[in-house]
Design an enzyme around this catalytic site. Structure first.
Site, PDB file in Angstrom:
ATOM      1  N   GLU A  88       0.821  -1.214   0.000  1.00 45.10           N
ATOM      2  CA  GLU A  88       0.000   0.000   0.000  1.00 45.10           C
ATOM      3  C   GLU A  88       0.856   1.266   0.000  1.00 45.10           C
ATOM      4  O   GLU A  88       0.559   2.212  -0.737  1.00 45.10           O
ATOM      5  CB  GLU A  88      -0.921  -0.034   1.236  1.00 45.10           C
ATOM      6  CG  GLU A  88      -1.911   1.103   1.320  1.00 45.10           C
ATOM      7  CD  GLU A  88      -2.694   1.090   2.639  1.00 45.10           C
ATOM      8  OE1 GLU A  88      -3.084  -0.004   3.115  1.00 45.10           O
ATOM      9  OE2 GLU A  88      -2.897   2.174   3.189  1.00 45.10           O
ATOM     10  N   HIS A  93       8.764  -0.318   5.514  1.00 44.54           N
ATOM     11  CA  HIS A  93       8.287  -0.329   6.891  1.00 44.54           C
ATOM     12  C   HIS A  93       8.098  -1.757   7.380  1.00 44.54           C
ATOM     13  O   HIS A  93       7.900  -2.678   6.591  1.00 44.54           O
ATOM     14  CB  HIS A  93       6.976   0.459   7.039  1.00 44.54           C
ATOM     15  CG  HIS A  93       5.883   0.016   6.118  1.00 44.54           C
ATOM     16  ND1 HIS A  93       5.834   0.384   4.794  1.00 44.54           N
ATOM     17  CD2 HIS A  93       4.781  -0.761   6.325  1.00 44.54           C
ATOM     18  CE1 HIS A  93       4.771  -0.135   4.230  1.00 44.54           C
ATOM     19  NE2 HIS A  93       4.100  -0.850   5.129  1.00 44.54           N
TER      20      HIS A  93
HETATM   21  P1  AMP Z   1       1.445  -1.968   3.468  1.00 47.97           P
HETATM   22  O1  AMP Z   1       2.153  -0.922   2.610  1.00 47.97           O
HETATM   23  O2  AMP Z   1       0.662  -2.921   2.609  1.00 47.97           O
HETATM   24  O3  AMP Z   1       2.392  -2.665   4.412  1.00 47.97           O
HETATM   25  O4  AMP Z   1       0.362  -1.220   4.338  1.00 47.97           O
HETATM   26  C1  AMP Z   1       0.568   0.091   4.822  1.00 47.97           C
HETATM   27  C2  AMP Z   1      -0.006   0.239   6.211  1.00 47.97           C
HETATM   28  O5  AMP Z   1       0.054   1.611   6.533  1.00 47.97           O
HETATM   29  C3  AMP Z   1      -1.456  -0.206   6.360  1.00 47.97           C
HETATM   30  O6  AMP Z   1      -1.544  -1.169   7.416  1.00 47.97           O
HETATM   31  C4  AMP Z   1      -2.209   1.088   6.689  1.00 47.97           C
HETATM   32  O7  AMP Z   1      -3.260   0.898   7.629  1.00 47.97           O
HETATM   33  C5  AMP Z   1      -1.104   1.957   7.255  1.00 47.97           C
HETATM   34  N1  AMP Z   1      -1.328   3.388   7.063  1.00 47.97           N
HETATM   35  C6  AMP Z   1      -1.679   4.009   5.910  1.00 47.97           C
HETATM   36  N2  AMP Z   1      -1.799   5.331   6.117  1.00 47.97           N
HETATM   37  C7  AMP Z   1      -1.522   5.544   7.429  1.00 47.97           C
HETATM   38  C8  AMP Z   1      -1.480   6.696   8.262  1.00 47.97           C
HETATM   39  N3  AMP Z   1      -1.752   7.923   7.783  1.00 47.97           N
HETATM   40  N4  AMP Z   1      -1.155   6.539   9.567  1.00 47.97           N
HETATM   41  C9  AMP Z   1      -0.886   5.312  10.060  1.00 47.97           C
HETATM   42  N5  AMP Z   1      -0.896   4.185   9.329  1.00 47.97           N
HETATM   43  C10 AMP Z   1      -1.219   4.304   8.021  1.00 47.97           C
END
Ligand code: AMP
Length: 130
Positions: A88, A93
């Site tokens: 996403e 991370h």
């Molecule tokens: P991934 O890139 O698939 O590991 O997922 C990205 C993660 O970031 C997801 O679990 C989202 O819920 C989280 N996420 C996205 N935007 C935010 C934000 N503004 N604050 C905190 N977490 C976020």
């Protein structure tokens, strides 16, 4: 264009911050799979975790280890589970999740918690970070 995580790190977008050092930042996932679900990111914008240099990768993992210790103290759990997805947000991370069962690692079960609960969780983890 900075990633959403860089905008969180700079303070442009608010987050439930857990900890930071010169090169790393940790904050609560906005849609936690389990309460206390924390993201650990390098401040350097690299899209894919495994594209980090050996030294940056090692430093991130060592910072995540300190964050995981705080999560484990703050949230009653059997283990802190570790996941890397990265589909996403194109900013490397590590997901840290307090878990009691294997099913607790199921990313189909994301939740939204009230802001007061998120702040309370973040404050408890912060208080345990060393
Ligand atoms: P991934 O890139 O698939 O590991 O997922 C990205 C993660 O970031 C997801 O679990 C989202 O819920 C989280 N996420 C996205 N935007 C935010 C934000 N503004 N604050 C905190 N977490 C976020």
């Amino acid at each position: 264009m900075p990633t959403i995580f860089s905008r969180i790190i700079s303070g442009e977008i608010p987050s439930y911050k857990i900890a930071e050092d010169e090169n790393h930042f940790a904050f609560l996932d906005i849609n936690p799979v389990t309460p206390g679900h924390t993201l650990v990111v390098p401040k350097k914008e690299v899209s894919y975790l495994f594209d980090l240099s050996d030294s940056d990768y090692t430093a991130l993992q060592l910072f995540a280890k300190r964050v995981a210790a705080a999560v484990e103290k703050a949230i009653p759990c059997k283990r802190v589970g570790v996941t890397v997805i990265g589909l996403e947000v194109p900013h490397a991370h590590i997901h840290l999740l307090p878990i009691n069962t294997e099913a607790d690692m199921d990313f189909h079960h994301k939740q939204t918690l009230p802001a007061e609960r998120m702040e309370e969780i973040a404050a408890t983890i912060r208080a345990n970070f060393k």
